[in-house]
Design a protein around this motif. Structure first.
Motif, PDB file in Angstrom:
ATOM      1  N   ALA B  80       0.828  -1.213   0.000  1.00  0.00           N
ATOM      2  CA  ALA B  80       0.000   0.000   0.000  1.00  0.00           C
ATOM      3  C   ALA B  80       0.855   1.253   0.000  1.00  0.00           C
ATOM      4  O   ALA B  80       0.556   2.236  -0.688  1.00  0.00           O
ATOM      5  CB  ALA B  80      -0.915  -0.008   1.225  1.00  0.00           C
ATOM      6  N   ARG B  81       1.931   1.201   0.768  1.00  0.00           N
ATOM      7  CA  ARG B  81       2.805   2.378   0.796  1.00  0.00           C
ATOM      8  C   ARG B  81       3.552   2.517  -0.530  1.00  0.00           C
ATOM      9  O   ARG B  81       3.775   3.636  -1.016  1.00  0.00           O
ATOM     10  CB  ARG B  81       3.787   2.274   1.965  1.00  0.00           C
ATOM     11  CG  ARG B  81       3.099   2.355   3.313  1.00  0.00           C
ATOM     12  CD  ARG B  81       4.072   2.570   4.443  1.00  0.00           C
ATOM     13  NE  ARG B  81       3.371   2.590   5.719  1.00  0.00           N
ATOM     14  CZ  ARG B  81       2.789   3.666   6.254  1.00  0.00           C
ATOM     15  NH1 ARG B  81       2.820   4.812   5.598  1.00  0.00           N
ATOM     16  NH2 ARG B  81       2.168   3.605   7.410  1.00  0.00           N
ATOM     17  N   ALA B  82       3.905   1.389  -1.101  1.00  0.00           N
ATOM     18  CA  ALA B  82       4.592   1.456  -2.394  1.00  0.00           C
ATOM     19  C   ALA B  82       3.680   2.102  -3.439  1.00  0.00           C
ATOM     20  O   ALA B  82       4.117   2.963  -4.224  1.00  0.00           O
ATOM     21  CB  ALA B  82       4.991   0.048  -2.841  1.00  0.00           C
ATOM     22  N   GLU B  83       2.449   1.696  -3.414  1.00  0.00           N
ATOM     23  CA  GLU B  83       1.513   2.252  -4.406  1.00  0.00           C
ATOM     24  C   GLU B  83       1.323   3.740  -4.186  1.00  0.00           C
ATOM     25  O   GLU B  83       1.307   4.530  -5.147  1.00  0.00           O
ATOM     26  CB  GLU B  83       0.175   1.513  -4.296  1.00  0.00           C
ATOM     27  CG  GLU B  83      -0.760   1.815  -5.438  1.00  0.00           C
ATOM     28  CD  GLU B  83      -1.978   0.905  -5.417  1.00  0.00           C
ATOM     29  OE1 GLU B  83      -1.979  -0.081  -4.653  1.00  0.00           O
ATOM     30  OE2 GLU B  83      -2.914   1.187  -6.167  1.00  0.00           O
ATOM     31  N   ALA B  84       1.216   4.127  -2.925  1.00  0.00           N
ATOM     32  CA  ALA B  84       1.065   5.554  -2.628  1.00  0.00           C
ATOM     33  C   ALA B  84       2.306   6.336  -3.037  1.00  0.00           C
ATOM     34  O   ALA B  84       2.209   7.443  -3.604  1.00  0.00           O
ATOM     35  CB  ALA B  84       0.779   5.727  -1.133  1.00  0.00           C
ATOM     36  N   ASN B  85       3.468   5.750  -2.753  1.00  0.00           N
ATOM     37  CA  ASN B  85       4.717   6.428  -3.128  1.00  0.00           C
ATOM     38  C   ASN B  85       4.838   6.573  -4.643  1.00  0.00           C
ATOM     39  O   ASN B  85       5.225   7.638  -5.153  1.00  0.00           O
ATOM     40  CB  ASN B  85       5.915   5.632  -2.602  1.00  0.00           C
ATOM     41  CG  ASN B  85       6.003   5.658  -1.092  1.00  0.00           C
ATOM     42  OD1 ASN B  85       5.385   6.516  -0.445  1.00  0.00           O
ATOM     43  ND2 ASN B  85       6.747   4.731  -0.519  1.00  0.00           N
ATOM     44  N   LEU B  86       4.516   5.507  -5.346  1.00  0.00           N
ATOM     45  CA  LEU B  86       4.635   5.550  -6.805  1.00  0.00           C
ATOM     46  C   LEU B  86       3.672   6.578  -7.401  1.00  0.00           C
ATOM     47  O   LEU B  86       3.992   7.257  -8.376  1.00  0.00           O
ATOM     48  CB  LEU B  86       4.373   4.159  -7.402  1.00  0.00           C
ATOM     49  CG  LEU B  86       5.456   3.113  -7.093  1.00  0.00           C
ATOM     50  CD1 LEU B  86       5.033   1.741  -7.592  1.00  0.00           C
ATOM     51  CD2 LEU B  86       6.783   3.523  -7.734  1.00  0.00           C
ATOM     52  N   ALA B  87       2.515   6.673  -6.785  1.00  0.00           N
ATOM     53  CA  ALA B  87       1.560   7.669  -7.278  1.00  0.00           C
ATOM     54  C   ALA B  87       2.124   9.076  -7.126  1.00  0.00           C
ATOM     55  O   ALA B  87       1.923   9.936  -7.992  1.00  0.00           O
ATOM     56  CB  ALA B  87       0.238   7.538  -6.518  1.00  0.00           C
ATOM     57  N   GLN B  88       2.805   9.303  -6.017  1.00  0.00           N
ATOM     58  CA  GLN B  88       3.412  10.622  -5.805  1.00  0.00           C
ATOM     59  C   GLN B  88       4.587  10.850  -6.761  1.00  0.00           C
ATOM     60  O   GLN B  88       4.725  11.929  -7.351  1.00  0.00           O
ATOM     61  CB  GLN B  88       3.890  10.745  -4.359  1.00  0.00           C
ATOM     62  CG  GLN B  88       2.746  10.858  -3.360  1.00  0.00           C
ATOM     63  CD  GLN B  88       3.263  11.073  -1.942  1.00  0.00           C
ATOM     64  OE1 GLN B  88       4.465  11.017  -1.684  1.00  0.00           O
ATOM     65  NE2 GLN B  88       2.333  11.324  -1.039  1.00  0.00           N
ATOM     66  N   LEU B  89       5.405   9.840  -6.887  1.00  0.00           N
ATOM     67  CA  LEU B  89       6.563   9.976  -7.777  1.00  0.00           C
ATOM     68  C   LEU B  89       6.137  10.233  -9.220  1.00  0.00           C
ATOM     69  O   LEU B  89       6.769  11.021  -9.953  1.00  0.00           O
ATOM     70  CB  LEU B  89       7.438   8.719  -7.708  1.00  0.00           C
ATOM     71  CG  LEU B  89       8.222   8.524  -6.401  1.00  0.00           C
ATOM     72  CD1 LEU B  89       8.877   7.146  -6.377  1.00  0.00           C
ATOM     73  CD2 LEU B  89       9.283   9.619  -6.260  1.00  0.00           C
ATOM     74  N   ALA B  90       5.067   9.553  -9.609  1.00  0.00           N
ATOM     75  CA  ALA B  90       4.615   9.682 -10.999  1.00  0.00           C
ATOM     76  C   ALA B  90       4.194  11.105 -11.321  1.00  0.00           C
ATOM     77  O   ALA B  90       4.177  11.515 -12.484  1.00  0.00           O
ATOM     78  CB  ALA B  90       3.457   8.715 -11.254  1.00  0.00           C
ATOM     79  N   GLU B  91       3.836  11.855 -10.283  1.00  0.00           N
ATOM     80  CA  GLU B  91       3.371  13.220 -10.513  1.00  0.00           C
ATOM     81  C   GLU B  91       4.536  14.209 -10.625  1.00  0.00           C
ATOM     82  O   GLU B  91       4.314  15.372 -10.978  1.00  0.00           O
ATOM     83  CB  GLU B  91       2.442  13.648  -9.375  1.00  0.00           C
ATOM     84  CG  GLU B  91       1.188  12.782  -9.249  1.00  0.00           C
ATOM     85  CD  GLU B  91       0.404  12.728 -10.547  1.00  0.00           C
ATOM     86  OE1 GLU B  91       0.274  13.784 -11.218  1.00  0.00           O
ATOM     87  OE2 GLU B  91      -0.068  11.628 -10.914  1.00  0.00           O
ATOM     88  N   ARG B  92       5.710  13.755 -10.317  1.00  0.00           N
ATOM     89  CA  ARG B  92       6.838  14.705 -10.349  1.00  0.00           C
ATOM     90  C   ARG B  92       7.314  14.896 -11.787  1.00  0.00           C
ATOM     91  O   ARG B  92       7.605  13.924 -12.508  1.00  0.00           O
ATOM     92  CB  ARG B  92       7.989  14.176  -9.489  1.00  0.00           C
ATOM     93  CG  ARG B  92       7.615  14.058  -8.019  1.00  0.00           C
ATOM     94  CD  ARG B  92       8.821  13.852  -7.149  1.00  0.00           C
ATOM     95  NE  ARG B  92       9.723  14.997  -7.181  1.00  0.00           N
ATOM     96  CZ  ARG B  92      10.676  15.238  -6.292  1.00  0.00           C
ATOM     97  NH1 ARG B  92      10.832  14.393  -5.277  1.00  0.00           N
ATOM     98  NH2 ARG B  92      11.454  16.281  -6.394  1.00  0.00           N
ATOM     99  N   PRO B  93       7.420  16.137 -12.213  1.00  0.00           N
ATOM    100  CA  PRO B  93       7.914  16.382 -13.561  1.00  0.00           C
ATOM    101  C   PRO B  93       9.392  15.985 -13.654  1.00  0.00           C
ATOM    102  O   PRO B  93      10.133  16.090 -12.681  1.00  0.00           O
ATOM    103  CB  PRO B  93       7.723  17.893 -13.741  1.00  0.00           C
ATOM    104  CG  PRO B  93       7.693  18.446 -12.366  1.00  0.00           C
ATOM    105  CD  PRO B  93       7.098  17.385 -11.506  1.00  0.00           C
ATOM    106  N   ASP B  94       9.744  15.534 -14.777  1.00  0.00           N
ATOM    107  CA  ASP B  94      11.132  15.151 -15.060  1.00  0.00           C
ATOM    108  C   ASP B  94      11.546  13.887 -14.348  1.00  0.00           C
ATOM    109  O   ASP B  94      12.732  13.553 -14.325  1.00  0.00           O
ATOM    110  CB  ASP B  94      12.111  16.281 -14.721  1.00  0.00           C
ATOM    111  CG  ASP B  94      11.882  17.496 -15.620  1.00  0.00           C
ATOM    112  OD1 ASP B  94      11.664  17.302 -16.829  1.00  0.00           O
ATOM    113  OD2 ASP B  94      11.895  18.619 -15.086  1.00  0.00           O
ATOM    114  N   LEU B  95      10.617  13.215 -13.714  1.00  0.00           N
ATOM    115  CA  LEU B  95      10.967  11.906 -13.182  1.00  0.00           C
ATOM    116  C   LEU B  95      10.784  10.910 -14.315  1.00  0.00           C
ATOM    117  O   LEU B  95       9.695  10.789 -14.876  1.00  0.00           O
ATOM    118  CB  LEU B  95      10.079  11.519 -11.993  1.00  0.00           C
ATOM    119  CG  LEU B  95      10.494  10.189 -11.352  1.00  0.00           C
ATOM    120  CD1 LEU B  95      10.628  10.331  -9.842  1.00  0.00           C
ATOM    121  CD2 LEU B  95       9.515   9.087 -11.701  1.00  0.00           C
ATOM    122  N   VAL B  96      11.843  10.253 -14.626  1.00  0.00           N
ATOM    123  CA  VAL B  96      11.820   9.444 -15.840  1.00  0.00           C
ATOM    124  C   VAL B  96      11.590   7.970 -15.548  1.00  0.00           C
ATOM    125  O   VAL B  96      11.028   7.250 -16.364  1.00  0.00           O
ATOM    126  CB  VAL B  96      13.120   9.683 -16.636  1.00  0.00           C
ATOM    127  CG1 VAL B  96      14.297   9.041 -15.905  1.00  0.00           C
ATOM    128  CG2 VAL B  96      13.018   9.146 -18.050  1.00  0.00           C
TER     129      VAL B  96
END
Lengths: 569, 397
Positions: B80-96
């Motif tokens: 659950a935390r991984a999914e939440a973290n990935l959702a946040q990371l995915a929103e960061r611009p320039d995160l490839v």
């Protein structure tokens, strides 16, 4: 006001009434005391029963919380938080097994740290605020409980944090949502028939009956008891509400009241009958005295009353006094009868004997008028005529006295008499002497009379003659006869629309030779109503008169009805 | 000395790459089990990734001068935390792209999100087959690591080498454990030997596995294939070592135990039992010149050390190689646009990495950089390093 009826009845009634009043007072006191006792006992029973229910509810909820905490501590649950695809295969059966452990039908769910359900034992619907509430459990690491209402359904939600052993952090929440009715259903219903306990949400109007879970709307009739629960259950705000059927008080009261009423009725009737019997025992000698007194024939020779058998008490002494009085009355009546007889013989003789000189006066006066008319001047002739008129009037008076006297001595022959028919006959005779006067006789229905036909005819002759006479000034005389039957007497009346009389002199109207009008206005000697009175009295009846000047008069009389009266000889 | 060297490197870095200081960095995320006690896998991945990033930035970065920058998120191994973290990371611009950690379970639930967000997902460790075999098209997941279906033959053959015709499986009760059991079952069904006499399960957090072991033994198992994390595995080893020698069956482990302080938790009992583990990398297989270059880069960030002391080596090396492949893909894509980078990853060619040479790390149909041939069996040395065993399916490099 004179009170009729027997002494026995009155004593019985008074005794019964007093007993009834006493019983009523006692009954009210008994009722109030019983009501207080029953209410107190019922309140105690309901409180005791509710306490058991509260205890069972607390036990169930604590067991629920403990079981939930045990589950939350199971590594299988924490493992599921770290697991992913496929965990439903073991987690859902595990969660469903929770129902078997608690006996409650609810939904157990495992959520992640953000409140997102991972698996549940059934369909779990969470409110919009659930995620935030679950986050509080995760952040605080403490179990929480609350009441929530979703789609109109109250439910208890318990949430226990699931600690992931490998991190030591709270990574999920084990949540159980149980409908409030289910909590109520799992608790035994009231053990008292007619008493209902329910589980309620503090501050709401919703409650559910223990044992069935049926919803019930709270009213002022319910009593409330807060359920004291340890944390985290203490935050739920639960109450046990109770209501007793009013019949639980009313029914035994009613039954007791019936028993009391029947017993009271028996007592009242018994006391009344006992009082009546006792009074009857006391009154029986009095009745014997009454019977003896009412049946005494003072004309019988050697009339006596035997006082023996009345005992030596007050009644015995009364009987002795009565016997003595009878002896004296018998003696006095004998003396009086002899005196009356002697007086009547004397008056008859006097009247009869007065006729001879009266006839002489009348005869010689007639001779003077016939043979010495020329020798007497006018004044002398007028005076002779006055003498002669007075002689004639004296003759009439003597006749009246004789008739009156005969009325008192004449033997009665009591037979049924149709007074209406008899009145018609008399009226027809009278009408012959009335010339062309307009006279109407209205004969209303009246009961047959029992009496001496001749005497009663005389009564009607006198009354109707008076009516005809005193209606002379009327263009149309209206004479009305009527009567009615009473308990032991029949009453009759003769009413006319004549000149009437002044009621101030009513006491004189039945007197001998008493006249309420001037001689020159209406002829007669004033003996008619006296004869009427004497005849009626001899029949055992009474007479009365009512009238108003120039507004007619009514003469009434009563006669004993057949069999119950007696005739005065 | 160590501090001085670091300062010199840093000064050199600043002086030679002034342009990088002003260019907007290209972000690479690592979402892994950083705060999981006794686990070192996330830290190993981070060290490998940062070493590679440092090398790349030293070389001028990507896209003609933009530095790579690592962004860390901690999932505590929780899906659950991984999914939440990935959702946040995915929103960061320039995160490839994002690298994951050791736990397959922290990845599998996030696959829908990864593909919804078109997040280039690089797997340097987690081994569940389903991470790559996910049925998504285009597939955004790439792995440079062992996968369970490839490890199973090695484990089974190792059992046979131990004269165990009958084996029992002791697996953790999660998707990764089930993936391992499934792979073993497939192998046994296809090859006939060894036969699986029983399967026993345990949960994360269980502190005793002896009952499950005894059931396997009572069922006739002659060796045990273990699929466990380091803590549960260490508990099992301690218990097994406590049994009389005659009752100790050989244990052939998947590599889940190697991601943390397994040796410290297992204690010396580990050397009292027959314990071997599957691996996909050993510094001992790296050509000396290439190893020396890596060790220099590694030393710039973490100080001089010996390769044998870089533990767990798997996480470091595989993350290191993935970052280098990713950098090449970014340049190939000419953009940080993630779909283009994803496509470019399938076109990277001829990368010579620590794990091995990759003429064609990925292509359109194959997102697994390693295969069964890259795997080998190893045993623990007392210093904690792993010694490849030169038989039974291992590949000597």
């Amino acid at each position: 006001m004179r009170r009729d009826g027997s002494l026995v009845t009155r004593i019985g009634a008074v005794a019964g009434g007093l007993t009834l009043a006493l019983v009523a007072v006692l009954g009210i006191g008994f009722y109030m005391e019983q009501r207080r006792d029953i209410t107190r006992d019922l309140t105690f029973a309901v409180n005791s029963d509710a306490a058991v229910t509260v205890k069972e509810t607390v036990t169930n909820l604590k067991s629920l919380a403990t079981t939930l905490h045990g589950l939350a501590s199971n590594t299988l649950v924490a493992n599921a938080l770290a697991d992913t695809l496929g965990r439903e295969a073991y987690l859902e059966p595990f969660l469903k097994g929770f129902e078997g452990m608690t006996g409650l039908t609810g939904v157990v769910a495992l959520t992640d740290f953000a409140g997102k359900p991972i698996a549940s034992s059934g369909t779990l619907v969470l409110g919009e605020d659930a995620a935030g509430w679950i986050r509080q459990v995760v952040d605080s690491g403490e179990a929480r409980a609350r009441f929530s209402r979703l789609n109109g359904v109250w439910r208890i939600e318990l949430a226990d944090p699931v600690v992931y052993a490998n991190t030591g952090t709270v990574e999920g929440v084990l949540l159980i949502a149980i409908p409030a009715p289910e909590i109520a259903r799992a608790v035994e219903a009231s053990r008292i028939d007619g008493v209902m306990h329910g589980l309620a949400v503090a501050g709401s109007e919703d409650a559910w009956i223990f044992g069935s879970g049926e919803p019930v709307r709270l009213t002022a009739a319910f009593t409330h008891r807060a359920i004291d629960l340890p944390p985290p259950l203490s935050s739920i705000g639960l109450e046990v509400v109770s209501k007793a059927d009013p019949q639980l008080i009313d029914r035994p009261l009613r039954e007791l009241s019936w028993v009391f009423a029947i017993a009271a009725l028996i007592v009242v009737v018994g006391v009344t009958l006992a009082a009546a019997a006792l009074s009857l025992r006391l009154v029986m000698p009095l009745r014997r005295l009454e019977k003896a007194a009412s049946s005494f024939d003072f004309t019988a020779p050697d009339m006596t009353f035997a006082a023996a058998g009345f005992g030596n008490d007050e009644i015995g002494r009364l009987a002795a006094a009565f016997a003595s009085m009878v002896d004296r009355l018998s003696t006095a009546y004998g003396d009086l009868a002899a005196a009356n007889k002697e007086l009547e013989s004397f008056s008859y003789s006097v009247s009869h004997d007065l006729r001879t000189p009266l006839r002489a006066i009348d005869g010689f006066s007639q001779i003077l008028i016939d043979e010495y008319r020329g020798k007497l001047d006018d004044e002398g002739q007028r005076l002779l005529n006055v003498v002669r008129d007075n002689a004639v009037r004296m003759g009439l008076l003597i006749d009246d006295i004789l008739r009156y006297s005969r009325t008192g001595r004449q033997e009665l022959q009591a037979v049924p008499v149709d007074l209406g028919k008899l009145a018609q006959e008399v009226f027809e005779d009278l009408r012959q002497t009335a010339g062309d006067r307009r006279i109407r006789l209205d004969v209303n229905p009246m009961p047959p009379a029992l009496g001496d036909r001749g005497m009663l005819r005389q009564v009607l002759v006198n009354l109707l003659a008076n009516a005809v006479k005193f209606t002379r000034p009327r263009s149309e005389a209206v004479i009305e006869l009527g009567g009615q039957a009473d308990a032991d007497h029949n009453t009759y009346y003769v009413r006319d629309n004549g000149v009437g009389f002044d009621m101030r002199y009513v006491d004189k109207i039945f007197g001998v030779f008493e006249r309420l009008h001037a001689n020159d206005a209406f002829d007669g000697t004033g003996i008619g109503l006296a004869i009427v009175k004497r005849i009626i009295l001899r029949h055992g009846g009474t007479v009365w008169a009512e009238g108003k000047v120039d507004a007619g008069a009514t003469i009434g009389f009563s006669l004993p009805s057949g069999g119950s009266g007696h005739v005065n000889q | 000395m160590h501090v001085l060297a670091t300062r010199l490197v840093l000064a050199c870095f600043i002086a030679t790459t002034p342009v990088l200081a002003v260019e907007k960095p290209v972000l690479v995320g690592i979402d892994a089990e950083f705060s999981l006690p006794n686990s070192t896998s996330a830290q190993a991945i981070e060290r490998g990734a940062r070493t590679a990033v440092d090398e790349i930035n030293q070389m001028g970065g990507v896209l003609g001068g933009r530095p790579l920058e690592v962004v860390i998120t901690d999932n505590r191994s929780m899906p659950a935390r991984a999914e939440a973290n990935l959702a946040q990371l995915a929103e960061r611009p320039d995160l490839v792209a994002v690298l994951c950690g050791r736990f397959s379970t922290a990845v599998l639930d996030a696959l829908p999100l990864i593909h919804e967000k078109r997040l280039v997902f690089l797997d340097p460790w987690a081994s569940a087959d389903g991470i790559i075999d996910n049925n998504y098209q285009p597939n955004y997941a790439f792995r440079l690591s062992l996968r369970d279906v490839d490890a199973a033959p090695l484990l089974m053959r190792r059992a046979l080498a131990k004269h165990a015709g009958k084996i029992g499986i002791l697996a953790v009760n999660n998707a990764w454990g089930r993936s391992n059991v499934h792979a073993a079952e497939v192998y046994a069904a296809a090859n006939g030997a060894p036969t699986i006499v029983d399967e026993q399960w345990h949960n994360f957090g269980d502190r005793s596995l002896i009952q499950q072991y005894l059931k396997l033994r009572n069922a006739g198992a002659q060796a045990v294939i273990l699929a466990a994390a380091e803590m549960e595995g260490a508990a099992f080893v301690r218990e097994l070592a406590g049994l009389p020698p005659a009752m100790r069956l050989p244990v052939i482990s998947t590599w889940g135990v190697t991601g943390g302080r397994f040796l410290e938790e297992a204690g010396q009992g580990l050397f009292a039992i027959d314990f071997s583990v599957v691996q996909s990398f050993s510094f001992e297989h790296v050509p000396p010149a290439r190893l020396a270059g890596f060790m220099d880069s590694y030393a710039r960030l973490y100080g001089p050390t010996e390769a044998a002391k870089i533990i767990p080596a798997t996480g470091v090396a595989q993350a290191y190689d993935l970052i280098h492949i990713l950098a090449r893909a970014i340049d190939l894509a000419g953009s940080t646009d993630r779909p283009r980078v994803r496509d470019a990853l399938e076109r990277v060619r001829d990368y010579q990495g620590l794990v091995r040479d990759f003429p064609e790390p990925f292509d359109a149909r194959r997102h697994e950089a390693l295969g069964e041939a890259d795997l080998f069996i190893a045993t623990y040395r007392r210093d904690g390093s792993l010694a490849p065993v030169a038989d039974h399916g291992t590949i000597s490099k």
